[in-house]
Design a protein around this motif. Structure first.
Motif, PDB file in Angstrom:
ATOM      1  N   SER A  75     136.180  37.244  95.714  1.00  0.00           N
ATOM      2  CA  SER A  75     136.181  35.799  95.511  1.00  0.00           C
ATOM      3  C   SER A  75     134.960  35.125  96.130  1.00  0.00           C
ATOM      4  O   SER A  75     134.808  33.908  96.039  1.00  0.00           O
ATOM      5  N   MET A  76     134.088  35.910  96.740  1.00  0.00           N
ATOM      6  CA  MET A  76     132.927  35.345  97.416  1.00  0.00           C
ATOM      7  C   MET A  76     131.656  35.491  96.564  1.00  0.00           C
ATOM      8  O   MET A  76     131.671  36.057  95.482  1.00  0.00           O
ATOM      9  N   HIS A  77     130.573  34.971  97.092  1.00  0.00           N
ATOM     10  CA  HIS A  77     129.269  35.019  96.424  1.00  0.00           C
ATOM     11  C   HIS A  77     128.889  36.471  96.113  1.00  0.00           C
ATOM     12  O   HIS A  77     129.143  37.367  96.917  1.00  0.00           O
ATOM     13  N   ASN A 173     144.434  35.274  97.964  1.00  0.00           N
ATOM     14  CA  ASN A 173     144.727  35.883  96.666  1.00  0.00           C
ATOM     15  C   ASN A 173     144.615  34.870  95.534  1.00  0.00           C
ATOM     16  O   ASN A 173     144.155  35.201  94.437  1.00  0.00           O
ATOM     17  N   LEU A 174     145.018  33.632  95.801  1.00  0.00           N
ATOM     18  CA  LEU A 174     144.899  32.583  94.797  1.00  0.00           C
ATOM     19  C   LEU A 174     143.426  32.300  94.501  1.00  0.00           C
ATOM     20  O   LEU A 174     143.036  32.134  93.329  1.00  0.00           O
ATOM     21  N   GLU A 175     142.599  32.267  95.546  1.00  0.00           N
ATOM     22  CA  GLU A 175     141.158  32.079  95.355  1.00  0.00           C
ATOM     23  C   GLU A 175     140.575  33.203  94.504  1.00  0.00           C
ATOM     24  O   GLU A 175     139.784  32.963  93.589  1.00  0.00           O
ATOM     25  N   MET A 176     140.973  34.429  94.824  1.00  0.00           N
ATOM     26  CA  MET A 176     140.449  35.581  94.091  1.00  0.00           C
ATOM     27  C   MET A 176     140.864  35.525  92.623  1.00  0.00           C
ATOM     28  O   MET A 176     140.058  35.792  91.723  1.00  0.00           O
ATOM     29  N   LEU A 180     138.277  35.490  89.466  1.00  0.00           N
ATOM     30  CA  LEU A 180     138.338  36.524  88.439  1.00  0.00           C
ATOM     31  C   LEU A 180     138.618  35.913  87.059  1.00  0.00           C
ATOM     32  O   LEU A 180     138.070  36.362  86.042  1.00  0.00           O
ATOM     33  N   ARG A 181     139.462  34.902  87.029  1.00  0.00           N
ATOM     34  CA  ARG A 181     139.734  34.221  85.763  1.00  0.00           C
ATOM     35  C   ARG A 181     138.460  33.566  85.226  1.00  0.00           C
ATOM     36  O   ARG A 181     138.155  33.670  84.031  1.00  0.00           O
TER      37      ARG A 181
END
Length: 210
Positions: A75-77, A173-176, A180-181
């Motif tokens: 979820s990061m740069h 997990n929500l951020e990830m 990904l979406r």
């Protein structure tokens, strides 16, 4: 599958030695003991079905830890296809930009086994896991002193506007999932030749090239 991949990558690294390897024989001996224990335990089951079932179930449960690993990275740069040798690409800054921790209480450290401290693990790869929480407090103090949250420099260098990112497990997990979406939608709308995916090893593998 992630755990089997780690087995393969670890053995390939130790056997081919692409870089200097410390305690190579000790590492190989430890791996041999581990696989011997797994094999012995599996073969002690009354039937082949139970042996296979135990191996698969035990690895599936351990696979939960892989969620922890990808959570701190995906979820990061990410890599932009350029040389990271500019004034803003110092190792400390790049680590903060590309990695996040997961906030957990100390009494759950035995579950996460230090994987929740990926920032410190990247900065100090050989630091024992029982010292990672101590290092976290030290690193966070340094980061907040140099890049206060909300400051202009912090907003300029870090896409999230926060240098030391440490959400909880479910929030992370929500951020990830959101990242990904977004990446999936971007990939679905991309056309051949618009980016390097069509020249990547992933595409070649999917196409069975070679």
């Amino acid at each position: 599958l992630g755990r089997w991949n780690l087995y393969a990558q670890g053995l390939i690294y130790l056997l081919t030695q692409p870089d200097k390897t410390h305690f190579r024989k000790t590492e190989l001996a430890g791996i041999a003991v581990y696989f011997g224990w797994v094999l012995g335990t599996a073969l002690s089951m009354p039937s082949w079905a139970e042996s296979v079932g135990w191996v698969m179930l035990s690895h599936a449960v351990a696979g939960i830890l892989h969620v922890q690993i990808v959570l701190s990275h995906w979820s990061m740069h990410t890599y932009e296809g350029r040389a990271y040798n500019g004034a803003d690409d110092e190792w400390y800054v790049t680590t903060m930009r590309t990695t996040m921790n997961v906030a957990t209480p100390p009494w759950l450290d035995w579950v996460h086994i230090g994987l929740q401290f990926q920032i410190e693990h990247h900065l100090f790869p050989r630091l024992p896991r029982h010292n990672l929480r101590i290092a976290r407090d030290m690193v966070r103090e340094v980061v907040e002193a140099h890049f206060p949250a909300g400051s202009a420099e912090c907003k300029r260098l870090f896409p999230l506007g926060v240098a030391y990112h440490e959400p909880g497990f479910f929030a992370g997990n929500l951020e990830m999932w959101r990242v990904l979406r977004s990446a999936a939608y971007a990939a679905r709308g991309a056309k051949r030749g618009e980016h390097g995916f069509w020249q990547s090893a992933l595409w070649e593998g999917m196409s069975l090239a070679g």
